[in-house]
Design a protein around this motif. Structure first.
Motif, PDB file in Angstrom:
ATOM      1  N   ILE A   1      -4.504  -9.035  -4.698  1.00  0.00           N
ATOM      2  CA  ILE A   1      -3.439  -8.285  -5.345  1.00  0.00           C
ATOM      3  C   ILE A   1      -3.445  -6.810  -4.953  1.00  0.00           C
ATOM      4  CG2 ILE A   1      -4.762  -7.748  -7.432  1.00  0.00           C
ATOM      5  CD1 ILE A   1      -0.999  -8.717  -7.139  1.00  0.00           C
ATOM      6  N   GLU A   2      -4.592  -6.239  -4.645  1.00  0.00           N
ATOM      7  CA  GLU A   2      -4.619  -4.827  -4.267  1.00  0.00           C
ATOM      8  C   GLU A   2      -3.908  -4.598  -2.941  1.00  0.00           C
ATOM      9  OE1 GLU A   2      -5.316  -2.302  -6.151  1.00  0.00           O
ATOM     10  OE2 GLU A   2      -5.680  -3.808  -7.714  1.00  0.00           O
ATOM     11  N   TRP A   3      -4.055  -5.544  -2.018  1.00  0.00           N
ATOM     12  CA  TRP A   3      -3.321  -5.459  -0.755  1.00  0.00           C
ATOM     13  C   TRP A   3      -1.824  -5.507  -1.032  1.00  0.00           C
ATOM     14  CZ3 TRP A   3       0.217  -8.642   1.595  1.00  0.00           C
ATOM     15  CH2 TRP A   3       0.494  -8.392   2.942  1.00  0.00           C
ATOM     16  N   TYR A   4      -1.417  -6.413  -1.902  1.00  0.00           N
ATOM     17  CA  TYR A   4       0.001  -6.539  -2.258  1.00  0.00           C
ATOM     18  C   TYR A   4       0.525  -5.230  -2.841  1.00  0.00           C
ATOM     19  CZ  TYR A   4       4.099  -8.093  -4.932  1.00  0.00           C
ATOM     20  OH  TYR A   4       5.354  -8.222  -5.468  1.00  0.00           O
ATOM     21  N   ARG A   5      -0.228  -4.645  -3.763  1.00  0.00           N
ATOM     22  CA  ARG A   5       0.191  -3.381  -4.376  1.00  0.00           C
ATOM     23  C   ARG A   5       0.368  -2.300  -3.318  1.00  0.00           C
ATOM     24  NH1 ARG A   5      -0.268  -0.375  -9.199  1.00  0.00           N
ATOM     25  NH2 ARG A   5      -1.264  -2.082 -10.345  1.00  0.00           N
ATOM     26  N   GLU A   6      -0.575  -2.216  -2.409  1.00  0.00           N
ATOM     27  CA  GLU A   6      -0.531  -1.168  -1.384  1.00  0.00           C
ATOM     28  C   GLU A   6       0.675  -1.331  -0.459  1.00  0.00           C
ATOM     29  OE1 GLU A   6      -3.216   0.419   2.395  1.00  0.00           O
ATOM     30  OE2 GLU A   6      -4.127  -0.848   0.855  1.00  0.00           O
ATOM     31  N   VAL A   7       0.918  -2.559   0.000  1.00  0.00           N
ATOM     32  CA  VAL A   7       2.000  -2.813   0.951  1.00  0.00           C
ATOM     33  C   VAL A   7       3.364  -2.604   0.305  1.00  0.00           C
ATOM     34  CG1 VAL A   7       3.130  -4.622   2.302  1.00  0.00           C
ATOM     35  CG2 VAL A   7       0.657  -4.329   2.439  1.00  0.00           C
ATOM     36  N   ILE A   8       3.565  -3.171  -0.876  1.00  0.00           N
ATOM     37  CA  ILE A   8       4.854  -3.034  -1.552  1.00  0.00           C
ATOM     38  C   ILE A   8       5.095  -1.586  -1.957  1.00  0.00           C
ATOM     39  CG2 ILE A   8       6.262  -3.788  -3.502  1.00  0.00           C
ATOM     40  CD1 ILE A   8       5.745  -5.905  -1.350  1.00  0.00           C
ATOM     41  N   GLY A   9       4.050  -0.922  -2.440  1.00  0.00           N
ATOM     42  CA  GLY A   9       4.183   0.485  -2.826  1.00  0.00           C
ATOM     43  C   GLY A   9       4.561   1.363  -1.647  1.00  0.00           C
ATOM     44  N   ALA A  10       3.964   1.102  -0.489  1.00  0.00           N
ATOM     45  CA  ALA A  10       4.272   1.881   0.710  1.00  0.00           C
ATOM     46  C   ALA A  10       5.714   1.656   1.146  1.00  0.00           C
ATOM     47  CB  ALA A  10       3.306   1.515   1.832  1.00  0.00           C
TER      48      ALA A  10
END
Length: 283
Positions: free
Chosen positions: A195-204
């Protein structure tokens, strides 16, 4: 037999017929001559589809096509697949490399009278070609979830899909993350991530495209699977995107995402992101 089972059987029979290598017969049997193909903005017609895919066989002596998962509802069926093999002959101008390469993708097909009449697809063709010219093959799990599926009814999954799009269009990153189970796994070309990868990619992405909006095209629901097919549009007026300063240009691209639902939240994800298409629109 239900309409959804007929659609599912038709799509599976078509895609698995690639292993028989007679695509002329397969297209004649399973693909309508009135096909509406939305791939590449609708410019990739039935004939072009047949021509390109027939070129796979002389280029990959051990070519194989595997259906990884299917979700069907009514006359629509989503199929997640993997194809490829050892590159032993020329393919789209690339000489035989001897490398093993696999293409993964997800298609949504509408079936009528036993034939596919409408087709959408999200596939990593750029990544496939890169494997032939530059390196390691992409690996994809063919097993899906190993845990027993949690049975759900359609309506909770539809509400989950609606909430996903509502939060995404509000750019509510915390809300989106909350829709995911603590042990969420996304099966990406580079390997499984959380989920942290998901947060980072979508946030960017939201930071780079502050006006980005997601519009649903097809939503397919069955048992514990939810298929989200949508179009994203946004203007690059924010942060750098893959090192590219704000261009002010507008991008438009489609995605198809397959998600497994457990206890009302996203537990597992398969999908592709056509980075090359997006970056090309910023040039």
């Amino acid at each position: 037999m239900s309409d959804s089972q007929t659609a599912k059987d038709t799509a599976r029979a078509f895609y698995e017929s690639y292993n028989g290598r007679d695509l002329d017969a397969s297209f004649e049997k399973y693909i309508s001559t009135e096909l509406v193909n939305h791939v590449m903005g609708g410019t990739y017609d039935r004939t072009a589809w047949l021509t390109v895919d027939k070129a796979l066989f002389p280029a990959f002596d051990d070519f194989g096509f595997t259906v990884l998962d299917q979700v069907a509802e009514g006359d629509k069926v989503a199929t997640r697949y993997r194809l490829g093999g050892t590159h032993t002959g020329e393919f789209v101008g690339i000489p035989a490399s001897g490398k093993t390469a696999f293409l993964t993708g997800t298609a949504v097909d509408r079936v009528a009278d036993g034939r596919i009449v409408e087709h959408w697809a999200d596939l990593d063709f750029t990544g496939f070609l890169q494997q032939l010219t530059a390196g390691a093959p992409t690996t994809t799990s063919a097993t899906g979830a190993t845990a027993a599926a949690t049975r759900t009814t359609d309506e909770p999954l539809r509400r989950l899909a609606d909430e996903h799009f509502r939060l995404a269009n509000a750019h509510d990153l915390d809300g989106l993350v909350a829709l995911h189970a603590p042990g969420f796994v996304s099966h990406e070309p580079q390997g499984d991530v959380g989920i942290e990868w998901y947060r980072e990619v979508i946030g960017a992405f939201f930071a780079s495209f502050p006006d980005a909006t997601l519009t649903p095209v097809n939503t397919v629901v069955a048992e514990d699977r939810l298929v989200l097919h949508f179009e994203t549009v946004g203007t690059h007026t924010g942060a750098e995107f893959y090192g590219i300063p704000a261009t002010g240009k507008r991008v438009r691209f489609a995605e198809i995402r397959v998600r497994r639902i457990e206890d009302g939240r996203f537990a597992e994800h398969w999908g592709l992101y056509d980075q090359a298409t997006v970056l090309g629109q910023l040039q």
